[in-house]
Motif scaffolding. Structure first.
Motif, PDB file in Angstrom:
ATOM      1  N   ALA A   1       0.842  -1.200   0.000  1.00 50.92           N
ATOM      2  CA  ALA A   1       0.000   0.000   0.000  1.00 50.92           C
ATOM      3  C   ALA A   1       0.875   1.248   0.000  1.00 50.92           C
ATOM      4  CB  ALA A   1      -0.922  -0.011   1.208  1.00 50.92           C
ATOM      5  N   ASP A   2       0.392   2.294  -0.626  1.00 55.40           N
ATOM      6  CA  ASP A   2       1.101   3.573  -0.674  1.00 55.40           C
ATOM      7  C   ASP A   2       0.766   4.351   0.595  1.00 55.40           C
ATOM      8  OD1 ASP A   2       2.141   6.084  -1.186  1.00 55.40           O
ATOM      9  OD2 ASP A   2       1.551   6.077  -3.295  1.00 55.40           O
ATOM     10  N   ASN A   3       1.723   4.373   1.544  1.00 51.34           N
ATOM     11  CA  ASN A   3       1.447   5.023   2.830  1.00 51.34           C
ATOM     12  C   ASN A   3       1.554   6.543   2.774  1.00 51.34           C
ATOM     13  OD1 ASN A   3       4.212   5.379   2.696  1.00 51.34           O
ATOM     14  ND2 ASN A   3       4.689   3.851   4.257  1.00 51.34           N
ATOM     15  N   THR A   4       1.821   7.085   1.592  1.00 47.23           N
ATOM     16  CA  THR A   4       1.831   8.548   1.471  1.00 47.23           C
ATOM     17  C   THR A   4       0.437   9.098   1.165  1.00 47.23           C
ATOM     18  OG1 THR A   4       2.287   8.543  -0.919  1.00 47.23           O
ATOM     19  CG2 THR A   4       4.184   8.413   0.579  1.00 47.23           C
TER      20      THR A   4
ATOM     21  N   CYS B   1      -6.326   9.270   2.804  1.00 45.39           N
ATOM     22  CA  CYS B   1      -7.671   9.042   2.255  1.00 45.39           C
ATOM     23  C   CYS B   1      -8.660  10.119   2.702  1.00 45.39           C
ATOM     24  CB  CYS B   1      -8.175   7.656   2.647  1.00 45.39           C
ATOM     25  SG  CYS B   1      -7.285   6.319   1.802  1.00 45.39           S
ATOM     26  N   SER B   2      -8.453  10.701   3.868  1.00 43.73           N
ATOM     27  CA  SER B   2      -9.343  11.783   4.317  1.00 43.73           C
ATOM     28  C   SER B   2      -9.186  13.006   3.425  1.00 43.73           C
ATOM     29  CB  SER B   2      -9.039  12.140   5.772  1.00 43.73           C
ATOM     30  OG  SER B   2      -9.299  11.046   6.625  1.00 43.73           O
ATOM     31  N   ALA B   3      -7.936  13.315   3.098  1.00 43.67           N
ATOM     32  CA  ALA B   3      -7.698  14.447   2.189  1.00 43.67           C
ATOM     33  C   ALA B   3      -8.241  14.144   0.799  1.00 43.67           C
ATOM     34  CB  ALA B   3      -6.196  14.749   2.123  1.00 43.67           C
ATOM     35  N   VAL B   4      -8.120  12.891   0.373  1.00 42.06           N
ATOM     36  CA  VAL B   4      -8.663  12.491  -0.930  1.00 42.06           C
ATOM     37  C   VAL B   4     -10.163  12.724  -0.971  1.00 42.06           C
ATOM     38  CG1 VAL B   4      -9.167  10.483  -2.387  1.00 42.06           C
ATOM     39  CG2 VAL B   4      -6.849  10.850  -1.524  1.00 42.06           C
ATOM     40  N   ALA B   5     -10.864  12.342   0.114  1.00 34.97           N
ATOM     41  CA  ALA B   5     -12.321  12.499   0.166  1.00 34.97           C
ATOM     42  C   ALA B   5     -12.717  13.970   0.020  1.00 34.97           C
ATOM     43  CB  ALA B   5     -12.861  11.919   1.467  1.00 34.97           C
ATOM     44  N   GLN B   6     -11.977  14.849   0.669  1.00 36.30           N
ATOM     45  CA  GLN B   6     -12.280  16.282   0.564  1.00 36.30           C
ATOM     46  C   GLN B   6     -12.054  16.776  -0.862  1.00 36.30           C
ATOM     47  OE1 GLN B   6      -9.844  18.219   3.495  1.00 36.30           O
ATOM     48  NE2 GLN B   6     -11.176  17.666   5.200  1.00 36.30           N
ATOM     49  N   GLN B   7     -11.009  16.292  -1.502  1.00 36.45           N
ATOM     50  CA  GLN B   7     -10.717  16.732  -2.861  1.00 36.45           C
ATOM     51  C   GLN B   7     -11.770  16.230  -3.848  1.00 36.45           C
ATOM     52  OE1 GLN B   7      -6.814  15.063  -3.195  1.00 36.45           O
ATOM     53  NE2 GLN B   7      -5.792  16.799  -2.228  1.00 36.45           N
ATOM     54  N   CYS B   8     -12.217  15.007  -3.664  1.00 38.14           N
ATOM     55  CA  CYS B   8     -13.217  14.447  -4.578  1.00 38.14           C
ATOM     56  C   CYS B   8     -14.581  15.087  -4.380  1.00 38.14           C
ATOM     57  CB  CYS B   8     -13.311  12.931  -4.393  1.00 38.14           C
ATOM     58  SG  CYS B   8     -11.799  12.030  -4.843  1.00 38.14           S
ATOM     59  N   ASP B   9     -14.869  15.549  -3.159  1.00 40.11           N
ATOM     60  CA  ASP B   9     -16.170  16.167  -2.866  1.00 40.11           C
ATOM     61  C   ASP B   9     -16.357  17.509  -3.566  1.00 40.11           C
ATOM     62  OD1 ASP B   9     -17.316  14.197  -1.422  1.00 40.11           O
ATOM     63  OD2 ASP B   9     -16.872  15.030   0.543  1.00 40.11           O
ATOM     64  N   VAL B  10     -15.338  17.972  -4.285  1.00 37.19           N
ATOM     65  CA  VAL B  10     -15.467  19.244  -5.000  1.00 37.19           C
ATOM     66  C   VAL B  10     -16.605  19.186  -6.010  1.00 37.19           C
ATOM     67  CG1 VAL B  10     -13.880  18.649  -6.876  1.00 37.19           C
ATOM     68  CG2 VAL B  10     -14.127  21.030  -6.190  1.00 37.19           C
ATOM     69  N   LEU B  11     -17.002  17.993  -6.433  1.00 32.08           N
ATOM     70  CA  LEU B  11     -18.090  17.854  -7.394  1.00 32.08           C
ATOM     71  C   LEU B  11     -19.435  18.279  -6.826  1.00 32.08           C
ATOM     72  CD1 LEU B  11     -17.182  14.504  -9.200  1.00 32.08           C
ATOM     73  CD2 LEU B  11     -16.825  16.842  -9.979  1.00 32.08           C
ATOM     74  N   LYS B  12     -19.492  18.467  -5.511  1.00 32.82           N
ATOM     75  CA  LYS B  12     -20.730  18.956  -4.893  1.00 32.82           C
ATOM     76  C   LYS B  12     -20.710  20.471  -4.719  1.00 32.82           C
ATOM     77  CE  LYS B  12     -21.772  14.742  -2.257  1.00 32.82           C
ATOM     78  NZ  LYS B  12     -21.957  14.181  -0.902  1.00 32.82           N
TER      79      LYS B  12
ATOM     80  N   GLU C   1     -12.368   5.864  -4.413  1.00 29.63           N
ATOM     81  CA  GLU C   1     -11.886   4.484  -4.429  1.00 29.63           C
ATOM     82  C   GLU C   1     -10.550   4.375  -5.154  1.00 29.63           C
ATOM     83  OE1 GLU C   1     -13.386   0.317  -6.395  1.00 29.63           O
ATOM     84  OE2 GLU C   1     -14.727   1.313  -4.963  1.00 29.63           O
ATOM     85  N   THR C   2     -10.380   5.121  -6.230  1.00 26.70           N
ATOM     86  CA  THR C   2      -9.140   5.030  -7.001  1.00 26.70           C
ATOM     87  C   THR C   2      -7.989   5.758  -6.313  1.00 26.70           C
ATOM     88  OG1 THR C   2     -10.449   4.929  -9.040  1.00 26.70           O
ATOM     89  CG2 THR C   2      -8.105   5.422  -9.258  1.00 26.70           C
ATOM     90  N   LEU C   3      -8.232   6.997  -5.888  1.00 27.40           N
ATOM     91  CA  LEU C   3      -7.149   7.817  -5.334  1.00 27.40           C
ATOM     92  C   LEU C   3      -6.772   7.424  -3.920  1.00 27.40           C
ATOM     93  CD1 LEU C   3      -8.098  11.327  -6.748  1.00 27.40           C
ATOM     94  CD2 LEU C   3      -6.184   9.876  -7.403  1.00 27.40           C
ATOM     95  N   CYS C   4      -7.541   6.529  -3.300  1.00 25.92           N
ATOM     96  CA  CYS C   4      -7.167   6.043  -1.971  1.00 25.92           C
ATOM     97  C   CYS C   4      -6.174   4.886  -2.074  1.00 25.92           C
ATOM     98  CB  CYS C   4      -8.418   5.606  -1.202  1.00 25.92           C
ATOM     99  SG  CYS C   4      -8.239   5.786   0.584  1.00 25.92           S
ATOM    100  N   LYS C   5      -5.928   4.392  -3.284  1.00 27.90           N
ATOM    101  CA  LYS C   5      -4.960   3.311  -3.449  1.00 27.90           C
ATOM    102  C   LYS C   5      -3.940   3.593  -4.560  1.00 27.90           C
ATOM    103  CE  LYS C   5      -8.320   0.786  -6.314  1.00 27.90           C
ATOM    104  NZ  LYS C   5      -9.181  -0.403  -6.403  1.00 27.90           N
ATOM    105  N   TYR C   6      -4.142   4.706  -5.274  1.00 25.19           N
ATOM    106  CA  TYR C   6      -3.234   5.042  -6.371  1.00 25.19           C
ATOM    107  C   TYR C   6      -2.895   6.524  -6.243  1.00 25.19           C
ATOM    108  CZ  TYR C   6      -1.324   4.907 -11.157  1.00 25.19           C
ATOM    109  OH  TYR C   6      -0.495   4.957 -12.251  1.00 25.19           O
ATOM    110  N   PRO C   7      -1.622   6.911  -6.413  1.00 25.92           N
ATOM    111  CA  PRO C   7      -1.229   8.309  -6.183  1.00 25.92           C
ATOM    112  C   PRO C   7      -1.896   9.272  -7.160  1.00 25.92           C
ATOM    113  CG  PRO C   7       0.558   7.098  -7.234  1.00 25.92           C
ATOM    114  CD  PRO C   7      -0.475   6.080  -6.837  1.00 25.92           C
ATOM    115  N   ASP C   8      -2.111  10.501  -6.698  1.00 22.21           N
ATOM    116  CA  ASP C   8      -2.730  11.541  -7.532  1.00 22.21           C
ATOM    117  C   ASP C   8      -1.667  12.126  -8.457  1.00 22.21           C
ATOM    118  OD1 ASP C   8      -4.255  13.458  -8.684  1.00 22.21           O
ATOM    119  OD2 ASP C   8      -4.516  14.684  -6.891  1.00 22.21           O
ATOM    120  N   VAL C   9      -1.366  11.385  -9.511  1.00 23.82           N
ATOM    121  CA  VAL C   9      -0.373  11.802 -10.500  1.00 23.82           C
ATOM    122  C   VAL C   9      -0.999  11.684 -11.881  1.00 23.82           C
ATOM    123  CG1 VAL C   9       1.666  11.193  -9.134  1.00 23.82           C
ATOM    124  CG2 VAL C   9       0.540   9.437 -10.519  1.00 23.82           C
ATOM    125  N   ASP C  10      -0.326  12.220 -12.871  1.00 24.57           N
ATOM    126  CA  ASP C  10      -0.779  12.134 -14.265  1.00 24.57           C
ATOM    127  C   ASP C  10      -2.175  12.724 -14.451  1.00 24.57           C
ATOM    128  OD1 ASP C  10       1.596  10.675 -14.737  1.00 24.57           O
ATOM    129  OD2 ASP C  10       0.599   8.805 -14.193  1.00 24.57           O
TER     130      ASP C  10
END
Length: 720
Positions: free
Chosen positions: A346-349, A352-363, A385-394
């Motif tokens: 797993a990518d420990n960097t 997931c909490s920060a990811v959730a806030q970033q994805c919620d921008v759609l609201k 689901e994707t960004l909690c296991k794969y880095p936010d790159v590309d």
């Protein structure tokens, strides 16, 4: 005018879905009147109810159970003439009526009649005792004959009545409205599939799947998934339009299109191949065609596929876009190797909490303007689901945002500002590569399954190929790209002997024949050794370099009479360097940062690239800023801990930036108790060691002007 009313009709029982009821419950919900048989209408429940328009918040109820058979003859004739499949006779009825609408409910059917058009009647016959017609579905307002299918206008919902009078519903999204104009939408982005019903599920392997399959014509839309930076997360990589008896069309990475395996040129002008209209703009490729009377449009930009089906005539489809809940049953690949699960850690960097806030921008605005037309939650779930296991790159997070924006575009919500041109665009990468970010631009990176063996051994390619007196070594182009190594700057011992890149595989091959290209040949009693090296280097007069220097030695040994292969080794790769923070005079702390706001601190384990911008802050502790200022007199770098060692490279001289290095910037010097400077990272030529920074500071009384100035080449401050 009445509120909820309970009405008993023991003398005129109503049969609804095979159940007999003697009690009717009525209540209003603002826009509708509901007549229910097993309790008052509850939107959260599953009651048996009939919905009719509520035009003036009042209704009248009448029970007629006249015992004279001749009384019912006229009404029975009307029903029989209107719906020929109804053969039973009316013996009693309940009548609900108001100013505009009347509804007649009898023992086998109910009639909704609009008084403004008395010559037109609509029958919605329930599954009655005689089963003359299939039951419809509450609120749709029409029945379906046995063996027939009807579409609810302006939706993607189909009502089917089997030959045995069993009703069924097929719909592309709750409550069957899709995007509001009868268009079914399916989005495939990254590993996730958001189907016609707005359900979100993920593909976890690297196989081919059926997205949409028409059972009547054999047409199939297939998606192939492959890994990128991690072996355990897959991404949609290509689409195949399989028309069974005609040419297959593939939509590939780099906005490429092939027809029966041959590449075709597609541009903004529509071109037709085997009945498929193909076009391309700066965002991606669109394929439009008709299947079984339904208009289908497929968009693919290399990262996201969106499938639109407008006003389907006959819903005879299956696939992940129809129902993504059972992913494994729609796998098409016969080779089971694509299902192998790789145990990547797993990518420990990832937070997931920060990811959730970033994805919620759609609201949030501007996307909230579309939320009522396109539900953002499936896209948010896919993003999480994707960004909690794969880095936010590309550009991965933007990929989900743009997928939602494009779905909104189909619902007439303008979010064009978020529909940006992909970073990679038309860039073509081969099968073991994918297009991703390299130094903030698009470039071909290695897929992790392919690159794993090289990374494990810290290699850039290989092995060495030896044949007769010839030797060659191939480096992996995408590994060179990832390390920002320009293969055109590499050469053998002889600078005229350079590498050749294969246009398909992107492998860069260097070779020599015998003792050519500066090859060093040595001979022992039982073997001949041919040794050369791949390198890039600066002139000996240069003190520093901001480009990587590499030396890769490879050799072939000719044993008599056999030839052996020796694996090459990297003697000095300089892709990663380190900066060490130091504490100097006057209780000053010197820290290095990777950002201009000086918040991302470098540690001894941080990776630093050549030519990367570095900020160094000199901050004091315990000084009175009202009395004194700190002036950085000079800063220089050495390749070891000794400040007076050589080689030495000056960054700050006499309080100002080295005029010979245009990358150095000095900020706030002499203005307070801290200052900073920045420069582009370098390393000492011919050295693989660390870079050490040294600074000399002075204190200046604030009553004077402490800001350094250069006069005739000399540094002055009024009074230290």
């Amino acid at each position: 005018v009445f509120c909820p009313v309970l009405f008993q009709s023991i003398d005129c029982p109503i049969t609804y879905y095979g159940q007999e009821y003697t009690t009717v419950y009525t209540n209003f919900t603002g826009e509708d009147l509901f007549v229910c048989f097993n309790g008052y209408y509850n939107p959260e429940g599953n009651g048996d109810c009939i919905r009719v328009p509520n035009t003036d918040n009042r209704t009248n109820i009448a029970l007629n159970n006249n015992n004279d058979p001749s009384y019912w003859t006229g009404l029975t004739d009307v029903i029989h003439s209107s719906v020929s499949t109804v053969t039973n006779n009316v013996t009693c009825y309940l009548l609900f009526y108001n100013r505009l609408v009347s509804m007649l409910v009898e023992s086998s059917s109910f009639l909704i009649q609009t008084k403004q058009t008395l010559d037109q009647t609509l029958f919605c016959t329930l599954r009655s005792i005689l089963h003359d017609i299939c039951s419809t579905f509450t609120g749709h307002g029409f029945g379906v004959k046995p063996g027939d299918t009807r579409q609810i206008p302006n939706t993607c919902t189909f009502l089917t009545c089997s030959s045995t009078r069993i009703p069924s519903v097929k719909t592309c999204g709750p409550p069957g409205q899709c995007d509001g104009n009868g268009t079914c939408l399916c989005t495939v982005t990254g590993p996730t599939v958001i189907d016609f019903k707005r359900q979100m599920n993920s593909v976890s392997d690297r196989c081919e799947y059926s997205l949409l399959h028409d059972q009547s014509t054999g047409f199939s839309l297939k998606a192939n998934f492959l890994e990128r930076r991690r072996r355990d997360v897959s991404f949609v990589d290509s689409l195949t339009l399989d028309f069974s008896d005609s040419e297959d069309i593939q939509l590939l990475q780099g906005h490429r299109v092939t027809v029966t395996g041959s590449p075709v040129t597609v541009n903004s002008s529509v071109q037709t191949f085997s009945g498929v209209d193909l076009s391309k703009d700066q965002t991606g490729v669109t394929a439009s065609f008709s299947v079984n009377g339904s208009s289908v449009s497929v968009f693919f930009d290399g990262t996201t596929a969106q499938i639109y089906m407008a006003d389907p005539v006959n819903f005879t489809y299956d696939g992940l876009c129809v129902d993504s809940n059972n992913v494994s049953s729609l796998r098409l690949s016969s080779d089971t190797s694509c299902q192998f699960k790789y145990p990547d850690p797993a990518d420990n960097t990832i937070n997931c909490s920060a990811v959730a806030q970033q994805c919620d921008v759609l609201k949030s605005a501007p996307f909230s303007s579309c939320n009522s037309k396109v539900d953002p939650q499936p896209y948010i779930n896919a993003c999480n689901e994707t960004l909690c296991k794969y880095p936010d790159v590309d550009g991965l997070r933007c990929q989900f945002i743009q997928a939602y924006a494009k779905a909104c575009e189909k619902s007439q919500v303008n979010l064009q500002s978020w529909m940006t041109e992909p970073v990679c665009g038309d860039r073509i990468c081969n099968s073991h590569e994918f297009c991703g970010e390299i130094n903030y631009n698009g470039g071909c990176r290695c897929r992790e399954i392919f690159a794993f063996v090289y990374r494990q051994s810290n290699l850039l390619g290989g092995p060495t190929v030896c044949k007769d007196n010839n030797a060659s070594l191939s480096l992996v182009g995408c590994l060179l790209n990832e390390k920002s190594i320009d293969y055109t700057l590499l050469h053998l011992n002889d600078k005229n002997c350079t590498g050749v890149m294969d246009p398909d595989s992107h492998m860069v091959t260097f070779g020599f024949n015998g003792d050519s290209c500066g090859t060093k040949v040595t001979e022992t009693s039982n073997q001949i050794i041919y040794k050369n090296g791949i390198m890039t280097s600066n002139g000996s007069s240069e003190v520093i370099t901001r480009q990587d220097e590499i030396y890769i030695e490879f050799s072939c040994i000719n044993k008599k009479p056999e030839m052996q292969t020796v694996v090459f080794r990297i003697q000095g790769s300089t892709v990663v360097q380190y900066i060490k923070s130091e504490v100097w005079n006057y209780s000053v702390t010197m820290k290095a940062f990777t950002d201009g706001s000086r918040t991302q601190v470098l540690t001894p384990d941080s990776e630093v690239k050549l030519n990367q911008r570095i900020w160094v802050e000199l901050e004091t502790d315990g000084l009175n800023g009202d009395l004194v200022s700190v002036v950085t007199d000079s800063c220089w770098a050495t390749d070891n801990q000794m400040s007076n060692s050589t080689p030495k490279y000056d960054l700050i001289m006499d309080g100002c930036a080295n005029p010979d290095d245009q990358t150095v910037y000095v900020g706030g010097n002499g203005e307070g108790t801290s200052n900073y400077f920045s420069f582009n990272m370098f390393r000492f030529s011919r050295s693989t060691g660390e870079v050490y920074l040294h600074c000399k500071l002075q204190l200046c009384a604030k009553k004077n002007n402490c800001v350094p100035v250069r006069i005739n080449g000399n540094f002055t401050v009024e009074d230290f």
